[in-house]
Design a protein around this motif. Structure first.
Motif, PDB file in Angstrom:
ATOM      1  N   ILE A 124       0.943  -1.068  -0.173  1.00 35.93           N
ATOM      2  CA  ILE A 124      -0.618  -0.294   0.159  1.00 35.93           C
ATOM      3  C   ILE A 124       1.225   1.100   0.019  1.00 35.93           C
ATOM      4  CG2 ILE A 124      -1.926   1.124   1.468  1.00 35.93           C
ATOM      5  CD1 ILE A 124      -2.635  -0.670   2.404  1.00 35.93           C
ATOM      6  N   ILE A 125       0.427   2.374  -1.087  1.00 34.08           N
ATOM      7  CA  ILE A 125       1.174   3.209  -1.430  1.00 34.08           C
ATOM      8  C   ILE A 125       1.142   4.541  -1.331  1.00 34.08           C
ATOM      9  CG2 ILE A 125       3.415   4.478  -2.899  1.00 34.08           C
ATOM     10  CD1 ILE A 125       2.978   0.615  -3.773  1.00 34.08           C
ATOM     11  N   THR A 126       1.610   5.572  -0.566  1.00 38.83           N
ATOM     12  CA  THR A 126       0.818   6.788  -0.419  1.00 38.83           C
ATOM     13  C   THR A 126       1.227   8.015  -0.758  1.00 38.83           C
ATOM     14  OG1 THR A 126       1.150   7.165   1.841  1.00 38.83           O
ATOM     15  CG2 THR A 126      -0.820   6.086   1.944  1.00 38.83           C
ATOM     16  N   ALA A 127       0.756   8.491  -1.898  1.00 45.29           N
ATOM     17  CA  ALA A 127       1.703  10.184  -2.877  1.00 45.29           C
ATOM     18  C   ALA A 127       1.616  10.919  -1.029  1.00 45.29           C
ATOM     19  CB  ALA A 127       0.648  10.525  -3.610  1.00 45.29           C
ATOM     20  N   GLY A 128       1.280  11.179   0.300  1.00 46.09           N
ATOM     21  CA  GLY A 128       1.376  12.059   0.766  1.00 46.09           C
ATOM     22  C   GLY A 128       0.740  11.914   2.365  1.00 46.09           C
ATOM     23  N   THR A 129       1.278  12.733   3.357  1.00 47.58           N
ATOM     24  CA  THR A 129       0.389  11.965   4.126  1.00 47.58           C
ATOM     25  C   THR A 129      -0.653  12.172   4.647  1.00 47.58           C
ATOM     26  OG1 THR A 129       2.671  13.172   5.599  1.00 47.58           O
ATOM     27  CG2 THR A 129       0.631  12.650   7.317  1.00 47.58           C
ATOM     28  N   GLY A 130      -1.416  13.743   3.294  1.00 43.21           N
ATOM     29  CA  GLY A 130      -2.631  13.641   3.731  1.00 43.21           C
ATOM     30  C   GLY A 130      -3.919  12.241   3.155  1.00 43.21           C
ATOM     31  N   ASP A 131      -2.764  11.053   1.787  1.00 41.97           N
ATOM     32  CA  ASP A 131      -3.863  10.410   1.739  1.00 41.97           C
ATOM     33  C   ASP A 131      -3.416   9.177   2.826  1.00 41.97           C
ATOM     34  OD1 ASP A 131      -3.912  10.953  -1.142  1.00 41.97           O
ATOM     35  OD2 ASP A 131      -1.910  10.844  -0.878  1.00 41.97           O
ATOM     36  N   LEU A 132      -2.992   9.138   4.714  1.00 43.68           N
ATOM     37  CA  LEU A 132      -3.518   8.386   4.673  1.00 43.68           C
ATOM     38  C   LEU A 132      -4.741   7.272   5.367  1.00 43.68           C
ATOM     39  CD1 LEU A 132      -0.343   8.731   7.352  1.00 43.68           C
ATOM     40  CD2 LEU A 132      -0.494   6.963   5.763  1.00 43.68           C
ATOM     41  N   ALA A 180      -3.429   8.460  -4.196  1.00 41.92           N
ATOM     42  CA  ALA A 180      -3.339  10.027  -4.017  1.00 41.92           C
ATOM     43  C   ALA A 180      -3.952  10.671  -4.804  1.00 41.92           C
ATOM     44  CB  ALA A 180      -1.817   9.494  -5.568  1.00 41.92           C
ATOM     45  N   GLY A 181      -3.468  11.878  -4.332  1.00 47.58           N
ATOM     46  CA  GLY A 181      -4.435  12.519  -4.302  1.00 47.58           C
ATOM     47  C   GLY A 181      -4.153  14.183  -5.717  1.00 47.58           C
ATOM     48  N   MET A 182      -4.853  15.460  -5.548  1.00 46.96           N
ATOM     49  CA  MET A 182      -4.140  16.219  -6.350  1.00 46.96           C
ATOM     50  C   MET A 182      -4.359  15.694  -7.434  1.00 46.96           C
ATOM     51  SD  MET A 182      -3.010  18.246  -3.979  1.00 46.96           S
ATOM     52  CE  MET A 182      -1.203  20.129  -4.781  1.00 46.96           C
ATOM     53  N   GLU A 183      -3.300  15.506  -8.417  1.00 49.66           N
ATOM     54  CA  GLU A 183      -3.053  15.013  -9.928  1.00 49.66           C
ATOM     55  C   GLU A 183      -3.520  13.658 -10.083  1.00 49.66           C
ATOM     56  OE1 GLU A 183       1.156  14.336  -9.674  1.00 49.66           O
ATOM     57  OE2 GLU A 183      -0.356  15.849  -9.020  1.00 49.66           O
ATOM     58  N   GLY A 184      -2.867  13.178  -8.496  1.00 52.59           N
ATOM     59  CA  GLY A 184      -2.973  11.562  -9.007  1.00 52.59           C
ATOM     60  C   GLY A 184      -2.229  11.085  -9.728  1.00 52.59           C
ATOM     61  N   ALA A 185      -0.795  11.009 -10.659  1.00 53.02           N
ATOM     62  CA  ALA A 185       0.592  10.975 -11.503  1.00 53.02           C
ATOM     63  C   ALA A 185       1.027   9.295 -10.375  1.00 53.02           C
ATOM     64  CB  ALA A 185       1.208  11.892 -11.767  1.00 53.02           C
ATOM     65  N   LEU A 186       1.266   9.421  -9.338  1.00 56.79           N
ATOM     66  CA  LEU A 186       1.512   8.229  -8.455  1.00 56.79           C
ATOM     67  C   LEU A 186       1.543   6.398  -9.334  1.00 56.79           C
ATOM     68  CD1 LEU A 186       4.569   7.773  -6.850  1.00 56.79           C
ATOM     69  CD2 LEU A 186       2.594   7.191  -5.190  1.00 56.79           C
ATOM     70  N   PRO A 202      -7.914   7.700  -6.353  1.00 53.20           N
ATOM     71  CA  PRO A 202      -7.663   8.963  -6.132  1.00 53.20           C
ATOM     72  C   PRO A 202      -8.656   9.382  -5.200  1.00 53.20           C
ATOM     73  CG  PRO A 202      -9.800   7.988  -7.177  1.00 53.20           C
ATOM     74  CD  PRO A 202      -8.693   7.014  -6.856  1.00 53.20           C
ATOM     75  N   THR A 203      -7.811  10.178  -4.471  1.00 54.85           N
ATOM     76  CA  THR A 203      -8.279  10.661  -3.039  1.00 54.85           C
ATOM     77  C   THR A 203      -9.157  12.387  -3.790  1.00 54.85           C
ATOM     78  OG1 THR A 203      -6.188  11.710  -2.009  1.00 54.85           O
ATOM     79  CG2 THR A 203      -6.647   9.634  -1.368  1.00 54.85           C
ATOM     80  N   SER A 204      -9.637  12.513  -2.482  1.00 56.38           N
ATOM     81  CA  SER A 204     -10.047  13.947  -2.297  1.00 56.38           C
ATOM     82  C   SER A 204      -9.228  14.755  -1.939  1.00 56.38           C
ATOM     83  CB  SER A 204     -11.240  14.478  -1.447  1.00 56.38           C
ATOM     84  OG  SER A 204     -11.207  13.967  -0.421  1.00 56.38           O
ATOM     85  N   VAL A 205      -7.747  14.995  -1.716  1.00 56.26           N
ATOM     86  CA  VAL A 205      -6.884  16.053  -0.882  1.00 56.26           C
ATOM     87  C   VAL A 205      -6.604  17.078  -2.270  1.00 56.26           C
ATOM     88  CG1 VAL A 205      -4.659  16.166  -0.088  1.00 56.26           C
ATOM     89  CG2 VAL A 205      -6.040  14.339   0.230  1.00 56.26           C
ATOM     90  N   ALA A 216      -7.592  13.538  -9.863  1.00 53.37           N
ATOM     91  CA  ALA A 216      -6.853  12.347  -9.648  1.00 53.37           C
ATOM     92  C   ALA A 216      -7.355  11.165 -10.062  1.00 53.37           C
ATOM     93  CB  ALA A 216      -6.152  12.320  -8.183  1.00 53.37           C
ATOM     94  N   LEU A 217      -9.272  11.079 -10.352  1.00 50.46           N
ATOM     95  CA  LEU A 217     -10.162  10.580 -10.949  1.00 50.46           C
ATOM     96  C   LEU A 217      -9.234  10.274 -12.115  1.00 50.46           C
ATOM     97  CD1 LEU A 217     -11.309   8.084 -10.786  1.00 50.46           C
ATOM     98  CD2 LEU A 217     -13.143   9.506 -10.368  1.00 50.46           C
ATOM     99  N   LEU A 218      -9.162  10.880 -12.700  1.00 47.30           N
ATOM    100  CA  LEU A 218      -9.460  11.245 -14.240  1.00 47.30           C
ATOM    101  C   LEU A 218      -7.601  11.287 -15.228  1.00 47.30           C
ATOM    102  CD1 LEU A 218     -10.970  14.631 -15.355  1.00 47.30           C
ATOM    103  CD2 LEU A 218     -12.037  12.218 -15.600  1.00 47.30           C
ATOM    104  N   THR A 219      -6.745  11.673 -14.182  1.00 43.81           N
ATOM    105  CA  THR A 219      -5.010  11.368 -14.266  1.00 43.81           C
ATOM    106  C   THR A 219      -5.327   9.422 -14.260  1.00 43.81           C
ATOM    107  OG1 THR A 219      -4.542  13.405 -14.073  1.00 43.81           O
ATOM    108  CG2 THR A 219      -3.022  12.092 -13.760  1.00 43.81           C
ATOM    109  N   MET A 220      -5.516   9.022 -12.871  1.00 40.07           N
ATOM    110  CA  MET A 220      -6.006   7.672 -13.414  1.00 40.07           C
ATOM    111  C   MET A 220      -6.357   6.522 -14.167  1.00 40.07           C
ATOM    112  SD  MET A 220      -5.898   7.202  -9.315  1.00 40.07           S
ATOM    113  CE  MET A 220      -4.500   7.528  -8.331  1.00 40.07           C
ATOM    114  N   LEU A 221      -7.224   6.938 -14.102  1.00 37.14           N
ATOM    115  CA  LEU A 221      -7.545   6.699 -15.604  1.00 37.14           C
ATOM    116  C   LEU A 221      -8.191   6.529 -17.160  1.00 37.14           C
ATOM    117  CD1 LEU A 221     -11.536   7.379 -14.820  1.00 37.14           C
ATOM    118  CD2 LEU A 221     -11.081   5.109 -14.956  1.00 37.14           C
ATOM    119  N   ASN A 222      -6.476   8.010 -17.361  1.00 42.00           N
ATOM    120  CA  ASN A 222      -6.257   7.804 -18.341  1.00 42.00           C
ATOM    121  C   ASN A 222      -4.855   8.043 -18.418  1.00 42.00           C
ATOM    122  OD1 ASN A 222      -7.830   9.341 -20.886  1.00 42.00           O
ATOM    123  ND2 ASN A 222      -8.100  10.563 -18.248  1.00 42.00           N
TER     124      ASN A 222
END
Length: 249
Positions: A124-132, A180-186, A202-205, A216-222
């Motif tokens: 389980i990998i998170t982009a940032g602490t806000g995704d915890l 990951a939130g923000m742009e969800g690139a991770l 994708p998270t709502s952060v 983030a959802l759209l980035t991950m889908l694409n």
């Protein structure tokens, strides 16, 4: 009721150790128990490998208490409730002395027997602490389903060198959940580095233009990397269910 318990019950009847009437009593609520406000799916673990889970969001304290109380009293050995705020847990904490509350993940867990261990490791990998908070929901769910877990936190693309140092963990996992939130690139970055299934959450952060996780959802889908599956925004539970199904297969 899961497959192992059903087999043991039938063997008990065959050996004469369990009266037929008692077996009927144990099976009479299959496939579900009727509460009026809810139908409790006893059959789900037998069908899908994991038991019914209580989503607390949208339910009153009294409704959650009635549902959890039924699950605890009846034949469900391990219980999980998600999206449970602290005041709700306070309202149900007396139902069983071993109820465990994860305040960050907003989960309530009762584990009365160890789950059957799944083969392979889930990372389980998170982009940032806000995704915890989403990661904690995924973690508690996956633990209850019998997954062996490794955690990698705060390795988002703003400092990609942090992720590179964790490559051994990523590459020995059989399945990866990337949150990951923000742009969800991770999720795309991780999927480009491993040859395993990546479940993107994708998270709502994020700031205004993240639109509560939609960016983030759209980035991950694409994602241009192959092998990426995407679940709903903030859905750590759903990601853990999908990971468990892959490990079980």
């Amino acid at each position: 009721m899961n497959e192992n318990r059903l087999v043991e019950l039938l063997k008990g009847v065959r050996r004469g150790q369990l009266p037929v009437k008692k077996a009927v009593d144990l099976l009479k609520d299959l496939p579900y128990g009727e509460l009026g406000i809810a139908k409790i799916d006893h059959h789900r673990e037998l069908r899908q490998g994991y038991p019914e889970v209580v989503l607390c969001q949208g339910k009153t304290h009294g409704q959650v208490r009635e549902i959890l109380g039924y699950l605890i009293r009846e034949r469900t050995h391990n219980v999980l409730a998600t999206r449970a705020e602290a005041d709700l847990f306070a309202a149900v904490s007396d139902l069983h002395p071993n109820l465990h509350y994860n305040a960050l993940g907003r989960t309530i867990v009762l584990q009365r027997e160890p789950p059957e261990a799944l083969e392979g490791t889930l990372a389980i990998i998170t982009a940032g602490t806000g995704d915890l908070p989403v990661a904690e929901e995924a973690y508690e769910t996956a633990c209850l389903f019998g997954a062996r877990l490794e955690r990698v936190n705060d390795v988002g693309v703003a400092g990609i060198h942090r992720l590179v140092s964790q490559l051994p963990v990523l590459r020995r996992a059989r399945v990866l959940i990337v949150i990951a939130g923000m742009e969800g690139a991770l999720a795309s970055v991780v999927a480009g580095l491993v040859n395993r299934p990546v479940i993107a959450v994708p998270t709502s952060v994020g700031y205004g233009a993240s639109f509560g996780g939609l960016a983030a959802l759209l980035t991950m889908l694409n994602s241009c990397a192959g092998g990426v599956g995407v679940v709903n925004i903030d859905n750590g539970y759903g990601a853990a269910c999908l990971a468990g199904s892959i490990l079980r297969a």
